[in-house]
Design an enzyme around this catalytic site. Structure first.
Site, PDB file in Angstrom:
ATOM      1  N   TYR A 103       0.805  -1.225   0.000  1.00  0.00           N
ATOM      2  CA  TYR A 103       0.000   0.000   0.000  1.00  0.00           C
ATOM      3  C   TYR A 103       0.841   1.280   0.000  1.00  0.00           C
ATOM      4  O   TYR A 103       0.295   2.369  -0.053  1.00  0.00           O
ATOM      5  CB  TYR A 103      -0.993  -0.016   1.163  1.00  0.00           C
ATOM      6  N   ASP A 241      -5.652 -33.840   2.630  1.00  0.00           N
ATOM      7  CA  ASP A 241      -6.675 -34.456   1.765  1.00  0.00           C
ATOM      8  C   ASP A 241      -5.993 -35.385   0.766  1.00  0.00           C
ATOM      9  O   ASP A 241      -4.847 -35.156   0.368  1.00  0.00           O
ATOM     10  CB  ASP A 241      -7.421 -33.367   0.966  1.00  0.00           C
TER      11      ASP A 241
END
Lengths: 364, 474
Positions: A103, A241
């Site tokens: 930013y 997973d």
């Protein structure tokens, strides 16, 4: 509070910034357009084992940035802007997040990934890790279990409530006084699984530390895990997973990511063991057909690419076999599928049986 | 060779005369005399083109053809009178040719010769009668000679004389007289003379007097030149020369080119005479990699006497002028024969390209390539960041050292001075890169390490694509 070691490291990094700046000024004054050369690191390759040098953590050539190409100059512009910010952070001994840096010049940086790349470039150029630049990321990982430690004067006592989640500290280099009564460390891919274990009071029933990086792990989560493994010398297991993404996350913990290959030696956890879920668990734990999801074309291509990675052939051939098995079967499943018969099946049966056999293997 | 217009005809005859003078390698004179013949009905103008160059050239007229129909056929009967002699000839041979006759069957009619009385000289006079106004002819030939001056042919003095103009009625007015070019030595190359000639032409905007408002002096003009040869033939070689002159315009709104006008005129010469622009010439111009010189060509327009190049980025702060000259040059000792010069698109593109490269090498900062222009736009930001890295450092010795490397004194440690110095150095490096032939790249030194590492220049123009994003780095 910055320790003596931290202060010395900071001074050393600032010295290297001046050295880098001086070299650029000298090049310019000599009329040369060569500005900097950034080592190129790889955490893996698909070369044959004889031609692979990933294991030695050596750079594979250099990216030379010159004033001859717009893309180089654009990259240099970002790099110098970020370097200037870092020089100021170090000079004032302040910390900033990567997002804060983004930013500061959002129209120039255009995307967070541009800043990330510049920070990686700077780490390579200055031969240091990201935290040495006083650049931190927002904490993402969670930890619970039989653990106690301090970070920058703050006390983390997980032992009081071993089933409560704590954020993994951002400034891992400030973590001290680590004590634990755990027998092992369990790393889980997803927050949902972490929460399942917390609800099942898994840590009350098992002397362990549970950690999650909530998907792809951030640097603090990996550094924290590495710290625990180094300091406590505990076995570490990983549950992901049964799909190519889960496997990729597993390899990130164990071997490091490609983007931060330059720092892999400080981030990888070679002791990490893969607990599951394996393709063979489907039959072993009698999962119904509806829990299985066919591999998509993208899944298959990704799996084939994973199979080419040198470290699988070199170090964990058995992981490769499991991955091939998944590809052959053409199906994937999530850890949550193990709850199909019983919601606490994961913590009551699956994990204890897996861990017991792994510990037996380790002790034998 | 068949002529389409009267202009083509005298252009060819003047060009041939100049080439004969060049071949002679002596000081020569070229005269064009326009003489009104009031006795004739309708009134005719006698055009005489004479030169003191290499003579005995009747064979040059063998292939020339006047159309039997059309405007030219109406204004000219196709008859030419040729008087020619070589230095060693005892007499001047005189011929009459009817160029309307069939080229294959016609033969020059030999007229009585003139005795030279043991005087040694050479030369040729071509004479013809046309039905045209002297003023019109004079204006055209005058304009033509102003253009020919661009070539600055060093050994020819030129004059145009009009006898019996339509309006003034004055006799024997030397309306154009150019002495041998005193400013150049005979050793100057034709390319250097071409550059000099184009500079003069630009200063005068093609007229006889200087323009003080656009370019008050020659120093404001910068030039470059390029030449390519093709020597497939044993006796002659095709030479293409190009010159580029650029003038910076201080007043963008008030100049002779018109406010905001950045178009480029490209003049073309063939065999020492201006030639009309062909489509092939336009194509040759569009083949040039203008972006390499910071220009984006919008279109090339045929204006008959010159090509007009229109640029996408206008207005430019400077004016570009280009001239191309292609001709055959004698390379072996042989009887000079003025022959037809063919057009070679590739050589023309190449010559202009070389002229632009030469210009860049001589004048840093001009004609930066589009890529380097983009790169130079980063210079202020790079300089600011580098100056910051020097000035915000707590290491005073490092600061002093950097100032010294930059050639600055300790008291010149102000942010703006350091930034400006670094910016100038960056710009200078970029300009140097622009002059370097494409494809040559430097390799950076190693910074902290020694060792035989493989170096590679990053060659990825899409470096900030989203594919680079890796969630693992969060």
């Amino acid at each position: 509070m910055e320790g003596n070691r931290g202060s010395l490291e900071r001074i050393e990094v600032m010295r290297k910034i001046t050295e880098l700046t001086r070299s650029m000024i000298v090049e310019l004054s000599n009329g040369s357009s060569r500005m900097i050369a950034i080592d190129r690191f790889k955490s893996y390759c698909s070369n044959s084992l004889e031609n692979c040098c990933c294991r030695f953590n050596l750079s594979e050539g250099k990216d030379v940035l010159t004033l001859q190409r717009e893309s180089h100059v654009r990259r240099l512009d970002v790099l110098l802007r970020v370097l200037l910010i870092i020089q100021q952070l170090l000079g004032e001994n302040r910390h900033s997040s990567k997002r804060d840096i983004y930013y500061m010049h959002p129209s120039i940086f255009t995307d967070q990934s541009v800043v990330d790349r510049a920070i990686n470039d700077i780490c390579i150029l200055l031969q240091c890790s990201r935290h040495n630049l006083n650049v931190v990321s927002v904490g993402n990982g969670l930890v619970m279990g039989w653990l106690r430690f301090s970070e920058a004067g703050r006390r983390f006592d997980c032992l009081k409530k071993p089933n409560s989640a704590h954020f993994i500290p951002v400034q891992v280099e400030e973590v001290i006084d680590i004590t634990s009564a755990a027998d092992y460390i369990l790393v889980v891919e997803k927050e949902s699984v972490f929460q399942r274990l917390a609800n099942d009071r898994f840590c009350s029933r098992n002397r362990c530390i549970v950690i999650t990086g909530r998907g792809y792990p951030d640097v603090p989560s990996r550094r924290f895990l590495r710290l625990l493994v180094d300091v406590l010398a505990l076995p570490a297991f990983c549950l992901v997973d049964c799909d190519p993404y889960g496997f990729d996350i597993l390899t990130t913990y164990r071997f490091g990511s490609m983007q931060m290959a330059y720092d892999a030696k400080y981030l990888k956890i070679p002791q990490l063991r893969w607990l599951g879920a394996f393709a063979s668990d489907f039959e072993k734990y009698n999962l119904p057909e509806q829990c299985l999801i066919p591999l998509t074309f993208k899944d298959k291509s990704r799996t084939e690419a994973l199979l080419q990675r040198c470290y699988l052939r070199r170090e964990v051939q058995h992981w490769r076999l499991e991955l091939e098995s998944m590809l052959e079967r053409g199906v994937k499943f999530e850890i949550e599928a193990l709850s199909v018969h019983n919601i606490s099946f994961l913590s009551d049966e699956y994990l204890p049986s897996k861990i017991e056999s792994e510990l037996t293997l380790l002790n034998s | 060779m068949e002529f389409a217009s009267l202009q083509d005809l005298y252009l060819h005859l003047i060009s041939s005369a100049i080439r004969r003078c060049i071949c002679s390698e002596r000081l020569c004179r070229l005269s064009v005399l326009l003489q009104r013949s009031p006795a004739s009905d309708p009134p005719l103008v006698r055009i005489s083109i004479s030169d003191t160059g290499h003579g005995n050239c009747i064979q040059e007229f063998q292939d020339l053809k006047c159309p039997v129909e059309g405007i030219l056929a109406e204004t000219w009967d196709g008859i030419v009178y040729v008087r020619t002699t070589n230095i060693s000839d005892p007499e001047i041979s005189c011929y009459q040719l009817n160029l309307k006759e069939n080229v294959t069957t016609r033969k020059p009619i030999r007229l009585p010769s003139n005795i030279k009385h043991a005087v040694k000289f050479s030369g040729t006079e071509v004479c013809l009668f046309v039905s045209e106004s002297v003023d019109v002819l004079l204006a055209e030939i005058n304009c033509l000679f102003h253009q020919i001056l661009i070539l600055k042919v060093p050994n020819i003095a030129m004059e145009v004389v009009a006898d019996g103009q339509d309006t003034s009625g004055s006799l024997n007015d030397a309306v154009f007289l150019e002495n041998l070019f005193s400013g150049s030595s005979f050793t100057a190359s034709t390319l250097d003379l071409l550059k000099l000639g184009l500079e003069d032409f630009v200063l005068r905007h093609g007229s006889s007097s200087m323009c003080n408002s656009c370019f008050p002096n020659r120093d404001e003009l910068k030039s470059g030149g390029g030449m390519v040869c093709e020597d497939k033939h044993k006796i002659t070689k095709l030479v293409v020369e190009a010159a580029v002159v650029i003038g910076e315009i201080s007043n963008l709104t008030n100049n002779c080119f018109g406010a905001g006008c950045s178009d480029t005129k490209v003049l073309c010469f063939k065999d020492f005479a201006p030639c009309s622009i062909s489509e092939a010439f336009l194509k040759a111009l569009t083949f040039i990699d203008w972006k390499r010189h910071g220009l984006t060509l919008e279109c090339a327009i045929n204006q008959r006497r010159h090509a007009l190049l229109k640029w996408e980025q206008t207005p430019l702060s400077f004016h570009i002028h280009i001239v191309v000259h292609y001709y055959h040059k004698l390379v072996a000792n042989a009887t000079p024969v003025v022959q037809q010069t063919r057009f070679d698109k590739k050589l023309i593109s190449k010559a202009v390209q070389l002229a632009l490269e030469d210009f860049k090498n001589k004048h840093a900062g001009f004609l930066l390539s589009v890529d380097n222009l983009k790169i130079s736009r980063f210079a202020p930001d790079l300089a600011k960041a580098m100056a910051g890295l020097v000035l915000y450092s707590n290491d005073m010795d490092f600061k002093k050292e950097c100032l010294a490397i930059l050639g600055l004194q300790p008291h010149q440690s102000g942010g703006e001075v350091v930034e400006e110095t670094i910016k100038k150095k960056i710009i200078s490096v970029i300009e140097k890169n622009d002059q370097r032939p494409q494809g040559i790249k430097e390799v950076a030194h190693l910074l902290f390490k020694d060792g035989r590492q493989k170096l590679q220049v990053v060659d990825n123009d899409n470096e900030y694509c989203m594919d680079d994003f890796d969630p693992m780095n969060l």
